[in-house]
Structure formats: structure tokens, C-alpha cells
Design an enzyme around this catalytic site. Structure first.
Site: not given
Ligand code: AMP
Length: 140
Positions: A104, A106
Site C-alpha cells: 500500500h 500512503h
Molecule cells: P503500514 O505501517 O505502512 O503497514 O501502514 C498500515 C496503515 O494502515 C496504518 O497507517 C494504519 O493506520 C492503517 N490501518 C490499519 N488498519 C486499518 C483499517 N482497518 N482501515 C484503514 N486503515 C487501516
């Protein structure tokens, strides 16, 4: 050696409709939705439908398509949120800050004089996220 992709991750579940999200945009290749723990107002995630653990094991064609969508959605986020700039972030493996193991990107709006909140910090209000998702979708 990197671990294999596990489809039973939270973004895999969102892509399959098993858990909800505040959807901003979707097509055959990607889904974009609001980050529930935003680092700034309007923090959006762009997720390719094709599963990979992160950028390192992704197919180059998936990366190419996804980054094009990231550009489009980043422009819409900037416009809808009236942001002064946009930060794009992408983490590979836990040591680098990755917490969800499905690739993903950001899209983090930046505002003059506003410090980012911590990564994976407080949950945002659902109504606020729903409203922002609508505003960004309307700017696409
Ligand atoms: P990463 O640390 O790059 O793997 O980012 C994961 C991101 O997903 C974090 O910014 C979390 O806040 C976000 N996140 C976790 N669970 C969910 C969810 N159910 N819906 C939307 N975002 C999420």
C-alpha cells in the site's frame, strides 16, 4: 528471505469486502480508502488488488499501474483537503515501519505549521472519515 504474502491480512479482508472501509476510489486494479489512524486530515491509502507483501515482491506492472493511481488520487486529496503539500510513504518490512503486509501507498496531506501525528496512532471519528472520503471522491 522474505515471508510469503498472506491473503489473510487486514487489507486483503477489506479488498474482499469482509471488513468495511471508507472508500475513496476503486477500479479493476486498485482500491483507495481512508486510513483509520490518520497522520493528518485526509490521510488516504492506495492498495493494489493483486496481493504482494510489499514493494519488494510486487510485479513491476502492478507497481506501474498503482503509482499512476497514486498520482491521480494524491491530486484529488490535495484539492479536496486544501493541503499545502503531499507526502507519499511506503514501508517494507516491520523494521521499516510496515504493519500491514499487503502493498500500500500512503497519501499524507501536509499543512503549513501542522506537525504529523504518529504512524498508527489514534483512531479518527468515522463520520469525519466518511465525509472526507466523499470530498476526495468528488475531486477525482
Ligand atoms: P503500514 O505501517 O505502512 O503497514 O501502514 C498500515 C496503515 O494502515 C496504518 O497507517 C494504519 O493506520 C492503517 N490501518 C490499519 N488498519 C486499518 C483499517 N482497518 N482501515 C484503514 N486503515 C487501516
Amino acid at each position: 528471505m522474505m515471508d510469503a504474502y498472506d491473503p489473510d491480512n487486514i487489507f486483503g479482508k477489506i479488498l474482499r469486502g469482509e471488513i468495511p472501509c471508507h472508500r475513496v476510489y476503486e477500479d479493476d486494479d486498485v482500491l483507495a480508502f481512508m486510513d483509520v489512524m490518520p497522520q493528518s486530515s485526509g490521510h488516504t491509502l492506495v492498495v493494489p488488488r493483486t496481493g504482494s507483501r510489499n514493494l519488494l515482491d510486487a510485479h513491476p506492472a502492478v507497481l506501474a499501474t498503482t503509482i499512476e493511481r497514486v498520482q491521480d488520487i494524491a491530486k484529488a486529496v490535495k484539492k479536496a483537503m486544501n493541503a499545502d503539500g503531499i507526502r507519499i510513504a511506503q514501508f517494507n518490512e516491520a523494521v521499516a515501519g510496515q504493519t500491514v503486509f499487503h502493498l500500500h501507498f500512503h497519501i499524507i496531506p501536509m499543512y503549513e505549521g501542522v506537525t504529523l501525528k504518529p504512524h498508527s496512532g489514534d483512531m479518527a471519528d468515522n463520520d469525519v472519515l466518511a465525509d472526507q472520503a466523499k470530498q476526495i471522491a468528488a475531486a477525482l
